[in-house]
Write an enzyme that holds these catalytic residues in place. Structure first.
Site, PDB file in Angstrom:
ATOM      1  N   ASP A 430      12.891  41.098  63.422  1.00 46.78           N
ATOM      2  CA  ASP A 430      14.054  40.837  62.559  1.00 46.78           C
ATOM      3  C   ASP A 430      13.699  39.715  61.572  1.00 46.78           C
ATOM      4  O   ASP A 430      12.671  39.034  61.734  1.00 46.78           O
ATOM      5  CB  ASP A 430      15.217  40.398  63.467  1.00 46.78           C
ATOM      6  CG  ASP A 430      16.544  40.286  62.731  1.00 46.78           C
ATOM      7  OD1 ASP A 430      16.685  40.846  61.625  1.00 46.78           O
ATOM      8  OD2 ASP A 430      17.455  39.618  63.285  1.00 46.78           O
ATOM      9  N   GLU A 433      12.128  39.057  56.006  1.00 48.03           N
ATOM     10  CA  GLU A 433      12.098  39.149  54.518  1.00 48.03           C
ATOM     11  C   GLU A 433      11.104  38.143  53.937  1.00 48.03           C
ATOM     12  O   GLU A 433      10.489  38.485  52.927  1.00 48.03           O
ATOM     13  CB  GLU A 433      13.501  38.912  53.958  1.00 48.03           C
ATOM     14  CG  GLU A 433      14.506  39.989  54.311  1.00 48.03           C
ATOM     15  CD  GLU A 433      14.942  39.951  55.774  1.00 48.03           C
ATOM     16  OE1 GLU A 433      14.926  38.869  56.378  1.00 48.03           O
ATOM     17  OE2 GLU A 433      15.264  41.014  56.314  1.00 48.03           O
ATOM     18  N   ASP A 508      21.851  45.215  58.483  1.00 46.86           N
ATOM     19  CA  ASP A 508      23.247  44.939  58.836  1.00 46.86           C
ATOM     20  C   ASP A 508      24.213  45.759  57.999  1.00 46.86           C
ATOM     21  O   ASP A 508      24.856  45.270  57.063  1.00 46.86           O
ATOM     22  CB  ASP A 508      23.517  43.440  58.680  1.00 46.86           C
ATOM     23  CG  ASP A 508      22.640  42.623  59.619  1.00 46.86           C
ATOM     24  OD1 ASP A 508      22.186  43.178  60.639  1.00 46.86           O
ATOM     25  OD2 ASP A 508      22.404  41.439  59.324  1.00 46.86           O
TER      26      ASP A 508
HETATM   27  O1  MIG Z   1      20.986  36.471  61.059  1.00 45.62           O
HETATM   28  O2  MIG Z   1      19.604  38.511  65.863  1.00 45.62           O
HETATM   29  O3  MIG Z   1      19.914  42.452  61.434  1.00 45.62           O
HETATM   30  O4  MIG Z   1      20.487  43.279  64.021  1.00 45.62           O
HETATM   31  O5  MIG Z   1      21.660  41.393  65.751  1.00 45.62           O
HETATM   32  C1  MIG Z   1      21.322  37.531  61.912  1.00 45.62           C
HETATM   33  C2  MIG Z   1      20.916  38.616  65.422  1.00 45.62           C
HETATM   34  C3  MIG Z   1      20.166  37.865  62.785  1.00 45.62           C
HETATM   35  C4  MIG Z   1      20.195  40.185  62.079  1.00 45.62           C
HETATM   36  C5  MIG Z   1      19.867  41.566  62.523  1.00 45.62           C
HETATM   37  C6  MIG Z   1      20.819  41.990  63.598  1.00 45.62           C
HETATM   38  C7  MIG Z   1      20.725  41.030  64.765  1.00 45.62           C
HETATM   39  C8  MIG Z   1      21.031  39.605  64.276  1.00 45.62           C
HETATM   40  N1  MIG Z   1      20.107  39.251  63.206  1.00 45.62           N
END
Ligand code: MIG
Length: 850
Positions: A430, A433, A508
């Protein structure tokens, strides 16, 4: 046609930026994070034209001396693929990390120069290069122009910005471009941007999403070609957004180089593109089961939810652990509760697979091993002055691993034993970016640097590759610690080629009807960008669905290549504690969920084989109708129907309150209503009822769909009986692939391929099997041939041996050489031993079929 258009989003994006600065801690759907403003091309600069001043033949093409102190290379990589580069004199040709295959066998080709044109001809394409001004045209072997430069502007550099203008006409459609918003599959008319962005709660008109794949497919006069603009900088695609006569693409910086690949079928383009950038691995079977996840499930929740699935007999394979499992968001650590032996044992005992999330940012915390090791070894991204860049993410001040360095990828891979030792089977990347809460535009400043010396790159250049390299590092962890197990990496950020390492989820999304609708064009375009393994959070991540929305979503979700229910923490859901498990909306929705999830598990042999095809040919799993039916223009703009593999077409309801809908049936096929057996000729739009529990599905006539009994998880029972769900007109065939679905032993030949053929021959039907590969020690000992829509047979026999007639489906499945005729549904079931050497002949009385 395009509503809402992303052209408008250019304006929205700028205001959203201002808003997002204030809303950083409490994002809302009106303030989606977007990057710094777009840079536009200087319209005067692009009018200057390049001239060819000298031509030299090289091993696989030509080198052209340009008037601008620049050199162009036109190289033939295969009979239908060419690479075009324009470089400053003396500069080296460029290959980004996207490229899996750099060395190609040069195809045989001719070079000619006459009338101010240089012509390169292979057996499949001709590349015509005009010298004054410089311009390129691609033709097929019959001389049809497939794609050509728009000569008023041509190609070249506007300062640092490489650009290419191409001619188009109103009939040309565009697909691909990786992950794009919008409700339409055809991207004609759109302004597309590529800069990986943490776009929490994005909307259909949000321009920048998480993943950048600067590749697209053009379809004009029935012929498809692909263009891959291999530039990792922020790039832009103006797809006839300004005029019906041209489109253009450009980047903020970097080199001008693109690959052209000819079809004529979209399928051929994708095969070439994935030969260049790589294909997915054969997936582990468990990854194709259902996954369940939530941000801020407690350890108890995970256990309870897993148990409830088993109690309710809703099939599922995997539970996900979101960031809460870590010790204060320190990557590669476990908090006591989530790390508890008892919890892991419990999940293992219930035969769950487990996936943990992982974030790139490492907490700035002296004494924490990740911070100490990374600092001692100089592993972090740097500020322009050479100091380490520090930015805030979940753990507070954090360091960002410089994944561009091989030694950092290696180090990162090595740490995964901390997760694997708990029995973790897959890793979910996650925030890559990379997202930085206090950075400009929610990421690092563009002048942060990666790499050293010759390999030094700015964040501006490297940004779109950060997720790609992290995915590679994660993939390496499997090679290191689970050498004979198929890796599973899930990522939010990709560049072209990342499909070699990871599956993609689309970040998201929101529990809104538009998002359910949008998931279809989004995923199918991702599929047309070399990434077949894709899914969206079922039910929507941000916000909460109501019962109707969840029911409709699971109907689509059960057929996603990557099928995961995942949702946001309760904190962000405005006080509402609505769950997103199949049973959280009452009995009706639970039943609907179970029905469709069971169907996914029944279809597992078909789904797995569809993935095998993807791994070998780059074929998408969730396909837009245009993929198989490009000759039928009516399919070019259909965005709310899709093919699930090669034989099944789904026309889900994606609008609130709808209980009926139109369905377009593509030309050239007969379509069978999966639920009623009713047949329709293709080339027409029909109207169908679609009550809440009903997902309209149509099967192509002459298909054979391999299915099996439902399991509660993919490895529950060996596959002993394969049910061939068959819709026969004249002839249906299937090449059935089987292996252990888990290890890499298939690479040593441990797989089976069996050709299955069923054919109508006058008044009887013949079925035969032929083993093409037999390296896998299979448990499969019989086929149940299920013939839909047939009359009662007179007899069934193999050579002289007559099959026995039995009186139920159960009986036929457990008795080889038997058959059962289900009069009510006009279905004939025949149980054929897997080692049957003879043809099976089915004879009918008088009339051959109902
Ligand atoms: O800033 O880990 O897209 O799937 O549950 C949010 C918490 C961080 C973004 C991900 C999402 C995940 C969430 N993450």
């Amino acid at each position: 046609m395009h509503k809402p258009s992303k052209n408008i989003s250019r304006l929205v994006a700028t205001t959203a930026i201002a808003a997002s600065i204030f809303a950083a801690q409490a994002p809302n759907v009106l303030a989606v994070t977007q990057p710094h403003p777009d840079k536009e091309l200087n319209q005067e600069a692009v009018k200057k034209q390049l001239q060819v001043e000298g031509v030299q033949q090289v091993e696989n093409g030509v080198k052209l001396d340009l008037s601008s102190d620049q050199t162009a290379f036109i190289r033939l990589f295969s009979e239908d693929m060419a690479k075009i580069s324009i470089l400053n004199d003396g500069e080296e040709e460029y290959f980004s990390e996207a490229i899996a295959k750099k060395e190609w066998d040069t195809p045989s080709f001719d070079v000619k120069e006459q009338n101010g044109e240089i012509t390169l001809t292979t057996n499949e394409i001709t590349v015509k290069i005009k010298k004054e001004p410089f311009g390129i045209k691609f033709l097929d072997k019959k001389g049809n122009v497939i794609n050509e430069d728009y000569m008023k502007n041509g190609s070249g550099y506007d300062g640092e910005k490489p650009y290419v203008y191409k001619k188009t006409n109103e009939n040309e459609a565009f697909y691909g471009f990786g992950e794009q918003g919008g409700l339409e599959v055809n991207q004609r008319g759109e302004s597309i941007g590529m800069f990986n962005t943490d776009a929490y709660g994005y909307q259909p008109n949000t321009k920048y999403l998480y993943t950048s794949i600067p590749f697209f497919i053009g379809l004009k006069n029935d012929k498809a070609y692909g263009i891959f603009f291999d530039n990792t900088n922020r790039s832009y695609f103006e797809m006839a957004s300004e005029s019906d006569d041209y489109y253009y693409f450009y980047a903020d910086d970097g080199k001008l180089n693109y690959y052209f690949m000819y079809g004529p079928e979209i399928e051929d383009v994708l095969d070439s593109y994935t030969n260049l950038t790589g294909k997915i691995d054969k997936p582990a079977k468990w990854t194709l089961g259902l996954h369940q996840s939530k941000w801020e499930y407690s350890a108890e929740d995970i256990e309870r939810v897993a148990e409830t699935y088993r109690e309710k007999n809703i099939p599922i394979d995997t539970m996900h652990f979101d960031i809460d499992y870590m010790d204060e968001y320190r990557v590669f650590t476990w908090s006591d509760k989530f790390g508890s032996e008892a919890l892991h044992q419990k999940l293992d005992d219930m035969n769950f697979h487990k996936i943990t999330i992982n974030d790139p940012a490492v907490k700035k915390d002296p004494g924490y091993f990740m911070y100490d090791e990374g600092t001692a070894n100089d592993y972090w991204a740097k500020n322009p002055d050479g100091t380490n860049f520090v930015g805030k993410v979940w753990p507070g001040d954090s360091m960002f691993p410089d994944f561009s360095k091989p030694e950092v990828r290696e180090w990162w891979a090595t740490k995964h034993n901390i997760l694997f030792d708990k029995g973790i089977d897959g890793i979910w990347n996650d925030m890559n970016e990379p997202a930085v809460f206090d950075g400009p535009y929610h990421t690092m400043p563009l002048d942060v640097t990666f790499g050293e010396g010759e390999n030094k790159r700015t964040h501006a250049e490297y940004h779109n590759l950060y997720g790609h390299d992290e995915a590679e590092a994660t993939y390496k962890a499997f090679e290191k610690y689970k050498p004979n197990t198929r890796p599973f990496v899930l990522t939010r950020d990709m560049y072209a080629g990342s499909q070699r390492y990871a599956a993609l989820w689309t970040g998201d999304n929101v529990s809104e009807w538009d998002h359910l609708q949008m998931s279809i064009p989004m995923n199918t375009n991702i599929g047309l960008s070399g990434v077949p393994f894709v899914g969206n959070d079922i039910g929507g991540f941000a916000g909460r669905p109501d019962a109707e929305m969840f029911a409709r979503w699971i109907e689509v979700g059960a057929f996603l290549p990557f099928s995961r229910i995942h949702y946001d923490s309760d904190k962000k859901a405005e006080g509402e504690k609505q769950g997103q498990e199949p049973w959280a909306f009452g009995q009706e929705v639970e039943d609907i969920s179970k029905k469709y999830v069971e169907m996914r598990y029944k279809l597992m042999p078909y789904l797995y084989n569809t993935f095998i095809d993807a791994s070998e040919n780059g074929t998408p799993v969730q396909q837009p109708l245009v993929y198989q039916f490009q000759e039928d223009e009516n399919t070019h703009n259909i965005s709310d129907q899709f093919m699930f593999g090669s034989s099944m077409m789904l026309a889900p309801v994606v609008k609130q309150g709808q209980t009926e809908r139109d369905v377009y049936l593509p030309e050239g096929e007969t379509w069978v209503d999966y639920w009623t057996g009713e047949e329709y000729e293709g080339g027409q739009t029909i109207h169908t009822n679609a009550q809440l529990d009903h997902l309209p599905i149509y099967v192509k006539k002459d298909s054979m769909i391999p299915t099996r009994e439902v399991q509660q998880y993919t490895g529950e029972k060996p596959l002993e009986n394969l049910v061939l769900d068959t819709y026969l007109d004249e002839k249906a065939t299937y090449s059935f692939y089987e292996d252990d679905g888990a290890t890499l032993d298939y690479k040593d030949g441990e797989y089976n391929i069996t050709d299955l053929v069923i054919q109508r021959k006058g008044k009887h039907i013949e079925f035969k099997t032929k083993k093409q590969a037999t390296g896998y020690n299979t448990a499969l000992d019989s086929y149940t041939l299920k013939l839909n829509g047939e009359a009662a047979p007179k007899k069934v026999q193999a050579a002289r041996a007559k099959y026995n007639q039995v009186t139920s489906v159960e009986e036929v499945k457990s008795n080889q050489e038997s058959y059962f005729y289900d009069e009510e549904n006009n279905s004939l079931y025949v149980n054929v031993p897997a080692d049957e050497k003879h043809k099976i002949k089915i004879f009918f009385k008088g009339n051959k079929r109902k």
